[in-house]
Every structure is written in structure tokens, then in C-alpha cells.
Design an enzyme around this catalytic site. Sequence first.
Site, PDB file in Angstrom:
ATOM      1  CB  SER A 258      60.097 -72.669  31.728  1.00  0.00           C
ATOM      2  OG  SER A 258      60.449 -71.822  32.793  1.00  0.00           O
ATOM      3  CG  ASN A 259      60.144 -67.289  31.361  1.00  0.00           C
ATOM      4  OD1 ASN A 259      61.048 -66.919  32.098  1.00  0.00           O
ATOM      5  ND2 ASN A 259      58.885 -67.373  31.781  1.00  0.00           N
ATOM      6  N   GLY A 260      63.395 -67.915  29.984  1.00  0.00           N
ATOM      7  CA  GLY A 260      64.795 -67.776  30.382  1.00  0.00           C
ATOM      8  C   GLY A 260      65.064 -66.828  31.539  1.00  0.00           C
TER       9      GLY A 260
END
Length: 209
Positions: free
Chosen positions: A21-23
Site C-alpha cells: 500500500s502507500n501512505g
Amino acid sequence: MRFLITAGPTREHIDPVRYLSNGSSGKMGYALAEAARARGGEVTLVSGPVALAAPAGVSLQKVVSAADMHAACLEHFDTCDVFIAVAAVADYRPKLRSTEKSAKVKGPHSLELEPTVDILKDLGTRRRDGQCLIGFAAETSELDTKAPAKLAAKGCDWIVANDVSAPGIGMDANDNAVSLWNRSGLVTRLGPAPKADIARLILEQVFPV
Ligand code: CTP
Ligand code: CA
């Protein structure tokens, strides 16, 4: 005016407990949903996993993966007037997803990835006359070259470029600073300002009253 807006990250599961995923916090997408609602729009917000409450008066559909987000967008795209792709969609997913938690292995481990569907690009090929497509471009360098290139590559009408490497703005921050491009070129630069203000200013530029 009917808005379809994507927000937040996606999660691409490796197994039931691990994912890529990512932030992305979802704040920019949720701010745009609220701003569109405040202008009298009918808003469907398709959101990846975020820790934000549903904005009042907005129809919220929560999803997990890029494939889920794509399917949810396809449900609503035909009837929307404006599609805004704010989500930080994962570009890759594991080629294999294990249904059981996989045990760690000794030593280095590699994971085979495959591309996810490019939702904005796909919807760009399905657009009908009168629909407006707005994309976002998250960059860490050469924004003024990459933003117009992305606008052309994705077949959208507008692109909102933000520098995700600058401290205090962009991904996961409360403030943002963006440049707004359309097919004729750079229209304006907005911010740094709270994402709620940036959202309102973007809609004022794209849809002047
Ligand atoms: N986007 C999308 N589906 C994807 C990837 C991106 O809909 N699988 C949308 C984003 O929501 C954003 C735009 O495409 O509106 C640009 O996303 P960005 O990550 O900046 O660009 P990419 O085309 O994915 O290229 P790269 O990450 O390599 O810069
Ligand atoms: Ca990307």
C-alpha cells in the site's frame, strides 16, 4: 452535477494479513467530496482504507484493492458528470495471493508483482460527451513536465499536480500546494493551504459560476 471521486490508498494483499500500500490519508479526496457537496453536487466517494469519517451528504463506498475500486467506479461512471481520481491507487499487486498466512522464509525473499488496472486511464476510454475527467499527479520531481504528460496519457481534461516530496504538504499532510493544468497548459498554482481550501479553489477554477 453528479460527482464520482476516488480517494485514499488501495491495499493489494499478499496474504490475509499482509499487503502492499502507500501512505495516502484520503484527506484530499474527502475534502474534494465535501467541497463538491457544498456546491450542491451529488457525490459518490469510492474510498480505499482510511481513518476518516464519511462526509455528510456524500454516498461513501469503501473498497480495498485497485480491482475493487475499479469495479465500484464502473458502477457509477456512466451516470456521473465529473470523475475526479484522487486515490493513490497501488500500481502493482502480488501476482499470487495466498488464502493462508504464509510463513516467513529464511534469507531473502522476492515477490512477483503484476500491474493493477489504471482506473483513470480506463475510464478515459469509456467517457461520453460532456463528462469531465480530473486526475491527480503525485510527483517528487519535474512536476511541470510530468503533469501535462500525464494529462495527455490519461485522456483527462484537468490534472492537479502535487509535489509529494515537499515537507508538510501533499500525501498524508493536512495542507497541500498544487498546480492545475488543463489541455491548454498551466492554469494556476494554488496553496500551500489547508486541503479544504485547495479543494474549493480547484472546483472554482474548473467550474466557475
Ligand atoms: N490512477 C488510477 N489507477 C491507477 C494508477 C493511477 O486511477 N492504477 C490515477 C490516480 O488516481 C491519479 C492519476 O492516475 O489521478 C495519476 O496517478 P499517479 O500515481 O501520479 O501516476 P501513474 O500513472 O500511476 O504513474 P507513476 O505512479 O508511475 O508516476
Ligand atoms: Ca502511480
